[in-house]
Design a protein around this motif. Structure first.
Motif, PDB file in Angstrom:
ATOM      1  N   ARG A 141       0.846  -1.206   0.000  1.00  0.00           N
ATOM      2  CA  ARG A 141       0.000   0.000   0.000  1.00  0.00           C
ATOM      3  C   ARG A 141       0.876   1.250   0.000  1.00  0.00           C
ATOM      4  O   ARG A 141       0.650   2.194  -0.770  1.00  0.00           O
ATOM      5  CB  ARG A 141      -0.940   0.020   1.201  1.00  0.00           C
ATOM      6  N   ALA A 142       1.887   1.282   0.860  1.00  0.00           N
ATOM      7  CA  ALA A 142       2.776   2.449   0.950  1.00  0.00           C
ATOM      8  C   ALA A 142       3.503   2.687  -0.375  1.00  0.00           C
ATOM      9  O   ALA A 142       3.623   3.830  -0.829  1.00  0.00           O
ATOM     10  CB  ALA A 142       3.770   2.264   2.096  1.00  0.00           C
TER      11      ALA A 142
ATOM     12  N   ILE B  65       1.566   6.771  -6.753  1.00  0.00           N
ATOM     13  CA  ILE B  65       0.432   7.629  -7.092  1.00  0.00           C
ATOM     14  C   ILE B  65       0.787   9.092  -6.824  1.00  0.00           C
ATOM     15  O   ILE B  65       0.580   9.955  -7.676  1.00  0.00           O
ATOM     16  CB  ILE B  65      -0.827   7.200  -6.312  1.00  0.00           C
ATOM     17  N   ALA B  66       1.343   9.375  -5.658  1.00  0.00           N
ATOM     18  CA  ALA B  66       1.670  10.755  -5.283  1.00  0.00           C
ATOM     19  C   ALA B  66       2.765  11.330  -6.180  1.00  0.00           C
ATOM     20  O   ALA B  66       2.634  12.447  -6.695  1.00  0.00           O
ATOM     21  CB  ALA B  66       2.101  10.813  -3.818  1.00  0.00           C
ATOM     22  N   ARG B  67       3.827  10.591  -6.383  1.00  0.00           N
ATOM     23  CA  ARG B  67       4.968  11.120  -7.140  1.00  0.00           C
ATOM     24  C   ARG B  67       4.685  11.256  -8.628  1.00  0.00           C
ATOM     25  O   ARG B  67       5.345  12.028  -9.310  1.00  0.00           O
ATOM     26  CB  ARG B  67       6.195  10.250  -6.913  1.00  0.00           C
TER      27      ARG B  67
ATOM     28  N   LEU C  65       2.530   1.741  -3.430  1.00  0.00           N
ATOM     29  CA  LEU C  65       1.564   2.186  -4.429  1.00  0.00           C
ATOM     30  C   LEU C  65       1.160   3.637  -4.191  1.00  0.00           C
ATOM     31  O   LEU C  65       1.044   4.424  -5.135  1.00  0.00           O
ATOM     32  CB  LEU C  65       0.340   1.266  -4.446  1.00  0.00           C
ATOM     33  N   GLU C  66       0.948   4.007  -2.933  1.00  0.00           N
ATOM     34  CA  GLU C  66       0.593   5.395  -2.619  1.00  0.00           C
ATOM     35  C   GLU C  66       1.734   6.347  -2.991  1.00  0.00           C
ATOM     36  O   GLU C  66       1.488   7.458  -3.455  1.00  0.00           O
ATOM     37  CB  GLU C  66       0.220   5.527  -1.142  1.00  0.00           C
ATOM     38  N   THR C  67       2.977   5.899  -2.813  1.00  0.00           N
ATOM     39  CA  THR C  67       4.127   6.703  -3.227  1.00  0.00           C
ATOM     40  C   THR C  67       4.127   6.902  -4.738  1.00  0.00           C
ATOM     41  O   THR C  67       4.329   8.020  -5.233  1.00  0.00           O
ATOM     42  CB  THR C  67       5.443   6.036  -2.776  1.00  0.00           C
TER      43      THR C  67
ATOM     44  N   SER D  22      -4.490  11.090 -10.165  1.00  0.00           N
ATOM     45  CA  SER D  22      -5.671  11.483  -9.383  1.00  0.00           C
ATOM     46  C   SER D  22      -6.966  10.898  -9.932  1.00  0.00           C
ATOM     47  O   SER D  22      -7.966  10.861  -9.217  1.00  0.00           O
ATOM     48  CB  SER D  22      -5.784  13.004  -9.332  1.00  0.00           C
TER      49      SER D  22
END
Length: 150
Positions: free
Chosen positions: A132-133, A139-141, A135-137, A145
């Motif tokens: 999860r961490a 997505i953010a970088r 994938l979230e990284t 959206s």
């Protein structure tokens, strides 16, 4: 031939393989609820709001207003979404969940939770948290959206 990488050498290919498996199983499960994945995303997006303008919903979901309009029409026909005219601007309107739509969100959310639990059960809690961490990284970088609807 040398110099040509294998498909499985690409992280994107591996991610797509996992995503396809999870998504297809989820789509199969919610078909019994007579809802598509795109419709589910719209229903869930409306769930936390009293009402929302289609243009705001389009931005939130990363879709065109035309696509939102078509999804809304289908959900209105299924009596899961309601359209309210704007009393100030007669050209405008807002969308909201009907009572049946809110109930549908609860039913499908349970299916989504079960789908994730079933698929990712082969991983430990720590592995799921790490995935999860990561994938979230990504997505953010990469500034992602738009809601995945297909």
């Amino acid at each position: 031939m040398s110099g040509v990488s294998e498909l499985t050498a690409h992280l994107g290919y591996l991610m797509r393989s996992v995503s396809n498996a999870v998504s297809h199983e989820f789509a199969r499960k919610i078909a019994a609820e007579a809802v598509t994945v795109a419709e589910w995303v719209m229903l869930r997006s409306l769930y936390d709001e009293t009402e929302m303008a289609p243009s705001v919903l389009a931005t939130k979901m990363g879709m065109t207003r035309g696509a939102i309009s078509k999804l809304a029409e289908r959900l209105i026909a299924k009596r899961l979404v309601e359209r309210r005219e704007n009393p100030v601007d007669k050209r405008g309107h807002s969308l909201s969940l009907s009572l049946a739509g809110a109930q549908k969100v609860h039913a499908i959310a349970a299916l989504a939770d079960r789908n994730d639990a079933d698929f990712f059960a082969v991983m430990s809690n720590a592995e799921r948290a790490e995935l999860r961490a990561l994938l979230e990284t990504l997505i953010a970088r990469n500034g992602l959206s738009a809601a995945p609807v297909d």
